[in-house]
Write a protein that holds these residues in place. Structure first.
Motif: not given
Length: 358
Positions: A293-319
Motif C-alpha cells: 500500500l505504501w510503496a507499490g508492488p515492486d518486489h525489489r522493494l517489497l521484500l526487503p522492506a517487508s523484512a524490516l517492517l516484520g522485524a519492527i512489528l514482532l519486536t514491538l509486539a513482544d515488548t
C-alpha cells in the motif's frame, strides 16, 4: 526534461527504495532500544547503550551491575534478536507467497504452512522431547517443523491448481482443511503428552519469545538468515510473474523452478520460526500488504522492506506482550491474531469482487 522524468519527480518519497528502507531501519533501531529498556527493571536508554558497549569491550559510562548485565544480555537481548530474525523471516515469506500465488491474501499461516510445521514440531516434543539430548532436540525440532510445513505446502499447492491456474478460493479452503487436520493432530498429541511435553506445547502453540536463548539462536539463525536473504534474489522474477505465468515464461522466467525454490525457502524460514517461537500468525499477511500500500508492488522493494517492517512489528509486539499485563506475559501469537484477524476480514471485503484466479 523528458516526459518520462515527470512521474519520477512526482513520486512520493516513501515509494523510493532508499528513503523507505532508511526510515524503516531507523524505526527498527528505536524499537530495539525501547524493547531493551522496557521491563520489570527499567533501564534508561543511556544505561542500555553503556551495557552493550561494555559487553563488546568499549568502556563507556559507569560499568553495568550484575543485575543489569543479566537482565539485558541474558534475558532481553536474546528475545530481541530472536524477534528480529523471526519477524523478518515471516514477513519476507509472506511477501514471497503472495508473489507466487499472485494474491495478497496468501499467507504461510492461512494456507497451512505454519500449522503443518507446528504438527511436525509437536510430534518431536511429545515423542522425543524428554528422551534425547538438548543438542539433538535443538536440531530435530526445526527439521521436523520443516518436514511438516513442506508436506502441508505441497498438499495445498496440488489442491489449488486447476488447468495450470492457482484458484485462490480453493487455496484458502485447502489451507483451512490442512489447518483443521494439523490442529486435530496437535490435539491428539496433547492428549498423549506427559507433563513435561504438555508444558512445552502449551507455551509453544500460542507463540512466544519467552524461551529465547543464545543456544537456540545459534542453531536456527543460519537457516533464518540464509532463507530470508535468498528470497529477495527472485524479486525480478516475481515482478514478471505478476503479469501471469505464461507471460513470465515468455520473459525467460522458469516459473515452476521459481515456485519450487521459493516454496523451499519459505518452508525453511517458517519451519525454523515455528520451531523456535511457536505459531505466530498474520505477520506474513499484514506486513507485505502494508508495504504494498505504501510503496507499490515492486518486489525489489517489497521484500526487503517487508523484512524490516516484520522485524519492527514482532519486536514491538513482544515488548507489549511482556509488559501490558505484567507480571503476566501474554502469548505474542494472541496479539498478532487480534490485529491480523480484523485486517484479514478487511482484505476479504476488499477483494471479494475480484476474479478468484487473480
Amino acid at each position: 526534461m523528458t516526459e518520462h522524468a515527470l512521474p519520477a519527480l512526482a513520486e512520493p518519497v516513501w515509494r523510493r527504495p532508499l528513503p523507505l528502507c532508511l526510515g524503516l531501519t531507523l524505526i527498527l533501531l528505536l524499537a530495539v532500544l525501547v524493547a531493551l529498556a522496557t521491563g520489570p527493571l527499567e533501564l534508561p536508554p543511556g544505561r542500555v547503550l553503556a551495557t552493550l558497549a561494555h559487553a563488546i569491550g568499549i568502556h563507556w559510562g559507569d560499568p553495568p551491575s550484575a543485575v543489569e548485565n543479566a537482565a539485558l544480555l541474558q534475558i532481553r537481548l536474546p528475545r530481541v534478536v530472536l524477534g528480529l530474525l523471526v519477524g523478518a523471516a515471516l514477513a519476507a515469506s509472506g511477501g514471497a507467497m503472495q508473489g507466487v500465488f499472485r494474491n495478497p491474501l496468501a499467507d504461510p499461516a492461512l494456507i497451512g504452512v505454519s500449522s503443518g510445521a507446528a504438527l511436525g514440531a509437536a510430534a518431536v516434543i511429545v515423542f522425543f522431547g524428554a528422551g534425547i539430548g538438548p543438542v539433538s532436540y535443538a536440531f530435530s525440532l526445526p527439521l521436523a517443523a520443516f518436514a511438516g510445513g513442506a508436506v502441508a505446502t505441497w498438499t495445498v499447492a496440488r489442491l489449488s491448481m486447476a488447468d495450470g491456474v492457482t484458484r485462490v478460493a480453493t487455496m484458502l479452503l485447502a489451507g483451512l482443511a490442512i489447518n483443521a487436520v494439523a490442529n486435530a493432530g496437535i490435539g491428539l498429541f496433547t492428549q498423549l503428552a506427559d507433563d513435561f511435553a504438555l508444558r512445552s506445547l502449551t507455551f509453544w502453540l500460542f507463540g512466544s519469545l519467552g524461551k529465547a536463548s543464545w543456544t537456540e539462536i545459534a542453531v536456527a539463525a543460519p537457516v533464518l538468515v540464509v532463507s530470508t536473504a535468498l528470497i529477495p534474489r527472485d524479486a525480478s522474477a516475481l515482478n514478471a510473474l505478476l503479469l501471469g505465468e505464461a507471460e513470465a515464461g515468455h520473459l525467460g522466467v522458469a516459473v515452476e523452478r521459481l515456485k519450487r525454490r521459493l516454496v523451499v525457502l519459505v518452508v525453511l524460514a517458517v519451519g525454523a520460526s515455528v520451531a523456535l517461537t511457536g505459531v505466530i500468525g498474520f505477520v506474513g499477511l499484514i506486513v507485505p500488504h502494508l508495504i504494498r500500500l505504501w510503496a507499490g508492488p515492486d518486489h525489489r522493494l517489497l521484500l526487503p522492506a517487508s523484512a524490516l517492517l516484520g522485524a519492527i512489528l514482532l519486536t514491538l509486539a513482544d515488548t507489549a506482550a511482556r509488559t501490558v499485563a505484567a507480571p503476566i506475559e501474554l502469548p505474542i501469537g494472541i496479539l498478532t491474531a487480534l490485529v491480523g484477524g480484523p485486517f484479514f476480514i478487511a482484505l476479504l471485503l476488499r477483494f471479494r469482487n475480484d476474479d478468484e484466479t487473480l
